[in-house]
Design a protein around this motif. Structure first.
Motif, mmCIF file in Angstrom:
data_model
loop_
_atom_site.group_PDB
_atom_site.id
_atom_site.type_symbol
_atom_site.label_atom_id
_atom_site.label_comp_id
_atom_site.label_asym_id
_atom_site.label_seq_id
_atom_site.Cartn_x
_atom_site.Cartn_y
_atom_site.Cartn_z
ATOM 1 N N LEU A 189 35.928 52.292 101.442
ATOM 2 C CA LEU A 189 35.070 51.190 101.876
ATOM 3 C C LEU A 189 33.600 51.590 101.793
ATOM 4 C CD1 LEU A 189 34.650 48.389 103.212
ATOM 5 C CD2 LEU A 189 34.926 49.533 105.436
ATOM 6 N N LEU A 190 33.306 52.822 102.206
ATOM 7 C CA LEU A 190 31.928 53.306 102.149
ATOM 8 C C LEU A 190 31.415 53.301 100.713
ATOM 9 C CD1 LEU A 190 29.448 54.610 103.511
ATOM 10 C CD2 LEU A 190 30.569 56.835 103.168
ATOM 11 N N ALA A 191 32.255 53.701 99.761
ATOM 12 C CA ALA A 191 31.842 53.708 98.354
ATOM 13 C C ALA A 191 31.483 52.295 97.896
ATOM 14 C CB ALA A 191 32.967 54.285 97.488
ATOM 15 N N GLN A 192 32.289 51.302 98.288
ATOM 16 C CA GLN A 192 31.976 49.915 97.936
ATOM 17 C C GLN A 192 30.648 49.483 98.548
ATOM 18 O OE1 GLN A 192 35.253 46.989 98.378
ATOM 19 N NE2 GLN A 192 36.540 48.751 98.888
ATOM 20 N N PHE A 193 30.440 49.840 99.817
ATOM 21 C CA PHE A 193 29.218 49.455 100.526
ATOM 22 C C PHE A 193 27.986 50.079 99.874
ATOM 23 C CE2 PHE A 193 26.003 50.354 103.771
ATOM 24 C CZ PHE A 193 25.782 49.084 104.287
ATOM 25 N N LEU A 194 28.066 51.384 99.589
ATOM 26 C CA LEU A 194 26.919 52.066 98.995
ATOM 27 C C LEU A 194 26.607 51.521 97.603
ATOM 28 C CD1 LEU A 194 27.571 55.769 100.069
ATOM 29 C CD2 LEU A 194 26.024 54.121 101.118
ATOM 30 N N THR A 195 27.639 51.201 96.841
ATOM 31 C CA THR A 195 27.427 50.616 95.515
ATOM 32 C C THR A 195 26.721 49.263 95.630
ATOM 33 O OG1 THR A 195 29.371 51.728 94.607
ATOM 34 C CG2 THR A 195 28.566 49.793 93.421
#
Length: 214
Positions: free
Chosen positions: A140-146
């Motif tokens: 989820l963090l990867a999606q948010f940062l992207t």
């Protein structure tokens, strides 16, 4: 290991919007206003070297901003002076507190009478989050940062313990002031992680943009 100071009844406070400090975490600060330079000078003369971080808030009919009821006190563990008289300091979080009232006095900075009751866990060992699904969280963090066009050091995140990971992201990610306050007030690490997940999911659904446009 930092020795825990006796927590006093009255502490100096630094009302800084969006700056979140959590127990056992470190917050770098840049001090340049004369009142906060005076605060640091006075702070360094005390055994605990404590400064309380608290979110300001607008109070209708009042010129000076009010303060949220809950903040977090930190100990000055590093400081350095620049050539032009500014200071770079690091606060290490010790415990949250509840603001009882502001204290009138002759200092140019604000001080508050506070209560430490209900925050005893903050002074203990690092918290654990037994139900933490790290793989799902990092996905989820990867999606948010992207979506936010941000980058991070993934190796450090993968190696960080639960508390350091959750608290560091709570402090660093650019949520609004009220969201930061919700993260601060979370009663446990599990609750803070759930709040963090909710905020990231809300932003990914476009909720944050809807808020800005209203």
């Amino acid at each position: 290991m930092i020795q825990q100071p006796d927590l006093p009844e009255v502490i100096p406070v630094f009302p800084l919007p969006g700056a979140l400090l959590l127990p056992r975490a470190r917050l770098p600060l840049h001090l340049f206003e004369p009142r906060y330079l005076q605060m640091l000078e006075d702070c360094l003369k005390t055994p605990g070297r404590l400064i309380g971080m608290v979110q300001p808030m607008t109070v209708p009919g009042r010129e000076e901003k009010g303060l949220h009821r809950i903040g977090c006190v930190g100990r000055v563990t590093q400081f350095s002076e620049t050539e032009d008289g500014r200071y770079m300091i690091t606060l290490t979080g010790l415990s949250r507190f509840r603001v009882l009232e502001e204290v009138d006095g002759f200092t140019p900075y604000r001080r508050c009478k506070v209560s430490w009751e209900g925050f005893g866990r903050d002074l203990g060992p690092a918290e654990l989050d037994p139900e933490f699904d790290r793989a799902a969280f990092l996905g989820l963090l990867a999606q948010f940062l992207t979506a936010e066009e941000l980058q991070t050091d993934w190796e450090s995140l993968k190696e960080a313990d639960d508390e350091l990971l959750i608290n560091s992201l709570s402090m660093l990610l650019g949520f609004d002031y009220e969201d930061k306050q919700a993260l601060l007030e979370a009663p446990s690490l599990s609750t803070r992680r759930e709040t963090l997940v909710t905020l990231m999911e809300f932003a990914l659904r476009g909720g944050a943009n809807d808020e800005v446009m209203q």
